[in-house]
Write an enzyme that holds these catalytic residues in place. Structure first.
Site, PDB file in Angstrom:
ATOM      1  N   GLY A  91       0.796  -1.230   0.000  1.00  0.00           N
ATOM      2  CA  GLY A  91       0.000   0.000   0.000  1.00  0.00           C
ATOM      3  C   GLY A  91       0.820   1.267   0.000  1.00  0.00           C
ATOM      4  N   HIS A  98       9.033   6.851   4.469  1.00  0.00           N
ATOM      5  CA  HIS A  98       8.425   7.512   5.633  1.00  0.00           C
ATOM      6  C   HIS A  98       8.015   6.460   6.645  1.00  0.00           C
ATOM      7  CE1 HIS A  98       5.468   6.797   2.473  1.00  0.00           C
ATOM      8  NE2 HIS A  98       4.598   6.508   3.422  1.00  0.00           N
TER       9      HIS A  98
END
Ligand code: 5GP
Ligand code: ZN
Length: 111
Positions: A91, A98
């Site tokens: 996803g 991050h």
């Protein structure tokens, strides 16, 4: 101008709610929070994903250390989750690495 969304946030070209900054990292609130606390920690330097980030041990340490500082600052004493979505099957939608810091509620297990 960079086409990378998070490079643009790091550069201040796109506004975000920044919580912490170091010479190597920026921590800002996710625009679409999935938990009461949902903060993203990014290196200023553009790297694609956490596998890429392992090429720089110091920077990997800086990102994870800042995630722990965010959890402390946000009072996540009951626990928190650190997630690096890596690749399309996981996803990942922004291909500037991050760390998601998630907390403030009891979360279901994924693994
Ligand atoms: P990924 O799906 O790549 O692991 O996570 C990307 C995250 O970036 C998502 O949780 C999404 O809500 C967040 N995001 C996308 N665009 C923006 C934005 O413009 N500002 C902020 N603060 N977060 C964003
Ligand atoms: Zn970038």
């Amino acid at each position: 101008m960079s086409e990378c969304l998070f490079c643009r946030i790091v550069a201040g070209e796109i506004p975000s709610t920044v919580l912490r900054e170091t010479d190597q990292t920026v921590a800002f609130r996710d625009v679409a929070p999935q938990a009461p606390v949902h903060v993203l920690v990014v290196p200023r330097r553009h790297l694609t994903d956490v596998a890429d980030l392992t090429s720089d041990a110091g920077l990997l340490h800086a990102v994870v250390s800042e995630a722990a500082e965010v959890a402390r600052d946000e009072g996540l004493d009951g626990g928190w989750r650190l997630t690096f979505n890596t690749g399309a099957d996981a996803g990942q939608t922004v291909f500037h690495v991050h760390a998601h810091v998630l907390g403030g509620t009891a979360m279901g297990r994924l693994a």
